[in-house]
Enzyme design. Structure first.
Site, short mmCIF file in Angstrom:
data_model
loop_
_atom_site.label_atom_id
_atom_site.label_comp_id
_atom_site.label_asym_id
_atom_site.label_seq_id
_atom_site.Cartn_x
_atom_site.Cartn_y
_atom_site.Cartn_z
N LYS A 79 34.20 7.98 37.72
CA LYS A 79 35.62 7.98 38.11
C LYS A 79 35.66 7.18 39.61
O LYS A 79 34.84 7.08 40.50
CB LYS A 79 36.16 9.20 38.56
CG LYS A 79 37.47 9.33 38.63
CD LYS A 79 38.12 10.72 38.53
CE LYS A 79 39.42 10.86 38.67
NZ LYS A 79 40.10 12.09 38.72
N SER A 157 43.34 13.38 35.57
CA SER A 157 43.48 12.24 36.06
C SER A 157 42.03 11.47 35.99
O SER A 157 41.95 10.26 36.15
CB SER A 157 43.75 12.12 37.65
OG SER A 157 42.75 12.75 38.47
N SER A 181 41.84 18.07 36.63
CA SER A 181 41.70 16.52 36.53
C SER A 181 40.41 16.25 35.60
O SER A 181 40.17 15.06 35.16
CB SER A 181 41.81 15.69 37.61
OG SER A 181 42.97 15.68 38.07
#
Lengths: 492, 520
Positions: A79, A157, A181
């Site tokens: 990420k 996310s 997330s």
């Protein structure tokens, strides 16, 4: 190559040994897959050259030195809020669009030390604020199970990492989990997503959202793979003072777990408004499944669940306001052209660099932290947080205790993008994070496991939560459930 | 008649009122109240939360770790040595060391604060409730020394900020982050001082203590120790009123001067009927005035928040067990060196030195060191040794614009001199001249220099008598006056004797002989 979306680490390593596949050819396949699925927008950057170099190193170790590392030739997506040395780390924000860190996040360097190959940096909501991966300056990420004209969101996310894993562009993904997330996109994209115990995995190099709740999360297509990744990254780190000092004992997966010894709790408060029939049905069916395996299933109560969202909201915004104070354009990141005065420079830089979501959280956080408001909001939120943590403690350690909790992960299957964006970010998070963020409040581990497809052919998942440091139990029970449900892999 | 009596009554009333008004104006005096806040840089090798070098005067922006520059994703790691020095200082000041202390973020935007917040310990500091005892005595201001103490509210660990330089001409600001993240302890004193002299004396004693502990260099001119003074005025018995904070004081004398000026400034405003603004003022050491610094009346809200990346700091108050992660306070207490007050008391007791001498010696650690080595030889008179160091050595050093800390002389050279002086082989004057020569650093010993320059005192009685006779012969008028009873003239004759012999005679012998000869 269709097998990409179902290949496990064990199978890949066997193929390497049998020379049916080599690390470099495997890396090429993954990169190809990533490029083919470009319209899903899972990646911000594809690091193909770097991946190839990593693959060459892995080959050397496997074939020449005969001393292979646990993750040799295994492709990973990271990420884009984890710092990777000499590779852009943007947090999907204009503020850090051109930021190139000079150091590696501990999680990333541990993966490298285990032989992993970096495919690319994956998309996220700006600064990890969101539960859809729709608020990124690089555009939203689409769910691979429904990516056409009326596409559905990937969740967030850590949407980019979830999609990368689901599509086979990589074997495993690293996300972050502050309120769900990692588990949320795992659930919506049909992969497994683990939120480890707070303090078990180092946050050094993870650009923080809420320091007291953030944990690096792991995404994979099956429990065995997830466990291998977890074992490589967990453990104390002197660079992160909030990691547990106790030496880490790697988790062992027992292929034949006896569930008759396990007590599972179903928290009644998790039946919440807005939960879809599909999700309720999956919850029920897994409960039945476990009972069939002679598991002791009971209803339990976590009375403070309903305040969790408000508490999370306040604490999140306060920490955000504090953590974002460093973005002034002086040392790194975006610097506005305004040079009339330092104050002007700061204000312009921060207005230009942050999106609405980030700015509104900063405003709210600054308000709550004012001396006259501190007790009313922040301190109260901390007290309620303790009550939420105590709820879990009682349920795991008190009278009539249970070993694990079973709940849904999200309230529904992946929503349509147009439906999701019709609501405000705050409301999106408030509803989608309902089942996931209490675990972040308490710091306990939680895992999302895909169970079956909905009538819209979208993944439906459930969540298991356990007490502090119960990853071994959690992962073993998850493995059993996984073997019983046999969730289908994505057909590309 | 009636009219007259009425008026008289009125007059009486009026004058009474007048008198009352007058006396109330004079009786209520404004008393000054001073409270200090001191920031001391801890003398550790690396910074408080990062491994970057903690040094003064390094090349610009060369001692900055990623964390110090607030690079995203970096985290603080507490430097244990800083905690040890903080505890040591707290114990030396009789504070209660808190078993658990926590860290907070204090937010404000400034170019030299990269993270937009400073990590400090506002809510639960390392130590609290201590006291510093010191003597106040400024020659010329006080008739004699008096004891004073100031209570310490708390001692906390915190980060220093970087340095910013504003170039008004080129309209740009430059930032040096070498100092960003350097370790500080902040000592917050209660407002229990009265004036600048007391504050200066406190600071002087504090500097000696932290130097003794090795916790801080105490060099105010380098910014290693910074003093902010809170000054307010009130009437005795009434609560404290608005205070101003004075910053930018760079020396011990500056402390006295700044506070003295501010007290006068506030007094004249209040006596004129005005009111004091709650503001921060800066001490201008050249103009010797305080000037307003920040926005008037704007109160900064620092939005304090607990630092989430640092768990609470726990110390071991009970046992002497060594552990890497839990510092033992009793172990640190064992390592406490002798503090200045104890040194003074010992000097007075063991060496029978006068208090002023003891104070001066302790004020000059280098000289104290010399003193203690030289007086190991019991035969050397401590008071005379002290005088040589404090009067003669210091005077010669000062003439060359040196101070005690940069004295190049060795203790052996000084020992030789002491012996020569105390054995009366040289005069005090010669002693000073020799020190001067030694400072030239030619490598010769004291004895060599004295022999070479022919500076040894003449003790040969015959030679002395010869010189005496010469003086008697050359000054018949004075001799006549002496013989006539004016004994005061003897001093003049002695003066002439020493002058004409270039100070080379042993004056005690010479005086004896002269007297003898005059009697004849």
């Amino acid at each position: 190559m269709n097998k990409l979306t179902s290949y496990s680490i064990k199978e890949i390593h066997k193929s390497f040994r049998d020379k049916l596949l080599t690390p470099t050819s495997f890396i090429d396949l993954c990169i190809q897959r990533a490029k083919q699925t470009k319209e899903l927008n899972a990646f911000i950057i594809l690091t193909d050259e770097i991946a190839e170099n990593h693959a060459i190193e892995s080959e050397k170790r496997i074939y020449i030195e005969k001393k292979s590392l646990p993750l040799d030739g295994i492709t990973v997506a990271i990420k884009d809020n984890f710092c990777t040395k000499n590779i852009n780390t943007t947090c999907a924000s204009n503020m850090l669009k051109n930021f190139v860190p000079t150091y590696n996040a501990t999680v990333y360097s541990r993966l490298l030390d285990s032989g992993a190959c970096l495919i690319g940096k994956s998309n996220l909501d700006e600064f990890a604020m969101g539960s859809g991966t729709v608020d990124s300056i690089f555009g939203p990420t689409r769910n691979p199970w429904c990516s056409g004209e009326d596409w559905r969101i990937s969740g967030g996310s850590s949407g980019g990492s979830a999609v990368a894993v689901a599509t086979g562009a990589c074997v495993a993904g690293i996300g972050s989990d502050t309120g769900g997330s990692t588990r949320n996109p795992a659930a919506l994209c049909g992969v497994v997503g683990l939120k480890p115990t707070y303090g078990l995995v180092s946050r050094y190099g993870l650009i923080p959202l809420v320091n007291s709740m953030d944990v690096p999360g792991i995404l994979a297509r099956n429990i065995d793979d997830l466990t291998m990744i977890f074992n490589c990254v967990a453990g104390p780190d002197i660079l992160d003072s909030t990691t547990l000092k106790k030496q880490f004992k790697p988790v062992k997966i027992d292929d034949n777990v006896d569930l008759s010894e396990i007590k599972i709790g179903i928290p009644s408060e998790y039946y919440c408004e807005g939960m879809s029939e599909d999700v309720l049905d999956v919850w029920r069916s897994v409960t039945d499944l476990l009972e069939k395996e002679k598991c002791h299933v009971r209803t339990v109560s976590l009375p403070h669940t309903s305040v969790s969202i408000s508490v999370y909201s306040i604490l999140n915004q306060c920490e955000v306001a504090s953590n974002m104070a460093r973005y002034d354009g002086l040392e790194y990141g975006l610097r506005a052209a305004e040079d009339y005065s330092t104050e002007e420079l700061y204000a312009s830089t921060r207005s230009e660099g942050f999106n609405n979501v980030v700015r509104s959280r900063i405003f709210a956080g600054n308000y709550f932290l004012l001396a006259r408001n501190y007790e009313k909001y922040f301190l109260k939120a901390l007290k309620l947080r303790r009550l939420i943590a105590d709820d879990f403690n009682k349920v795991f350690n008190g009278e009539n205790s249970v070993d694990l909790l079973l709940t849904p992960t999200t309230l529904s299957e992946a929503p349509l993008y147009k439906d999701f964006t019709s609501t405000h970010n705050r409301d999106q998070c408030a509803s989608q994070d309902y089942c996931t963020q209490p675990a972040n409040m308490a710091g306990i581990p939680a895992i999302s496991i895909p169970i079956r497809l909905s009538k819209n052919n979208m993944p439906l998942s459930i969540q298991l939560m356990g007490p502090f440091l119960s990853e071994e139990l959690l992962l073993n029970v998850a493995k059993k459930i996984e073997s019983l449900v046999d969730f289908p892999s994505l057909k590309m | 008649m009636k009219h007259y009596i009425l008026s008289k009554r009125l007059l009486y009333k009026y004058s009474k009122i007048l008198r009352r008004g007058f006396s109330s104006h004079c009786k209520k005096e404004w008393q000054s109240v001073v409270g200090l806040e001191v920031h001391a840089q801890l003398n550790t090798e690396s910074k408080l939360f990062s491994g970057a070098e903690n040094t003064f005067g390094g090349l610009v922006n060369n001692c900055v770790s990623l964390f110090d520059a607030a690079i995203p994703g970096t985290l603080p790691v507490l430097n244990g040595k800083c905690v040890e020095l903080g505890i040591l200082t707290a114990l030396a000041l009789s504070c209660k060391v808190n078993e658990v202390s926590t860290f907070d973020r204090k937010h404000y935007f400034y170019a030299d604060l990269p993270a937009g917040y400073q990590i400090t310990q506002q809510r639960s500091p390392l130590a609290s409730d201590g006291i510093i005892n010191f003597q106040v005595f400024t020659p010329g201001v006080h008739k004699k020394p008096y004891n004073k103490s100031s209570k310490i509210k708390q001692i906390q660990l915190e980060q220093d900020s970087g340095k910013s330089l504003h170039d008004a001409e080129l309209k740009r600001s430059l930032v040096d982050l070498n100092r960003a993240g350097a370790p500080l302890i902040e000592l917050v004193f209660e407002p229990d001082l009265e004036d600048g002299e007391e504050a200066a004396a406190l600071v002087k004693e504090l500097v000696l203590i932290v130097q003794r502990l090795g916790a801080c260099t105490g060099r105010m001119e380098e910014g290693a120790l910074r003093v902010d003074a809170n000054v307010s005025m009130h009437h005795a018995g009434e609560p404290l009123s608005t205070r101003t904070e004075i910053k930018n004081i760079g020396s011990v004398r500056g402390v006295a001067g700044a506070i003295r000026h501010e007290i006068e400034r506030q007094r004249s405003i209040l006596e004129g009927g005005g009111r004091i603004l709650n503001e921060t003022r800066s001490w201008d050491a050249t103009a010797k005035i305080t000037v307003p610094m920040r926005d008037k009346e704007v109160v900064q809200d620092y939005r304090f928040m607990p630092e989430p990346n640092l768990p609470p700091l726990r110390v071991n108050l009970k046992t002497k067990e060594y552990s890497h992660d839990v510092i033992s306070v009793p172990l640190i207490k064992d390592k406490m060196p002798e503090l200045p007050e104890e040194s003074r008391t010992k000097l007075i007791k063991n060496y029978e030195l006068r208090p002023e001498i003891a104070v001066q010696l302790v004020n000059e650690p280098v000289l104290l060191d010399f003193f203690q080595t030289i007086t190991l030889v019991k035969a050397r008179n401590p008071t005379k040794v002290a005088n040589l160091l404090l009067n003669d050595l210091l005077t010669v050093l000062n003439k060359r614009k040196l101070d005690a800390t940069s004295c190049p002389l060795t203790v052996n050279q000084l020992e030789d001199l002491v012996d020569l002086l105390l054995d009366k082989k040289i005069s005090l004057d010669v002693c000073r001249k020799t020190i001067d020569e030694l400072l030239e650093g030619t490598g010769s010993s004291a004895m060599d220099i004295i022999k070479h320059k022919g500076w040894l005192l003449i003790t040969d009685e015959a030679e002395i008598v010869k010189s005496c006779i010469k003086v008697i012969e050359n000054n018949p008028k004075l001799v006549k006056q002496y013989k006539e009873g004016k004994t005061k003239v003897f001093k003049a004759l002695l003066g002439i004797l020493s002058k004409t012999t270039d100070n080379k005679l042993d004056m005690s012998i010479a005086s004896e002989k002269l007297e003898e000869l005059l009697k004849k």
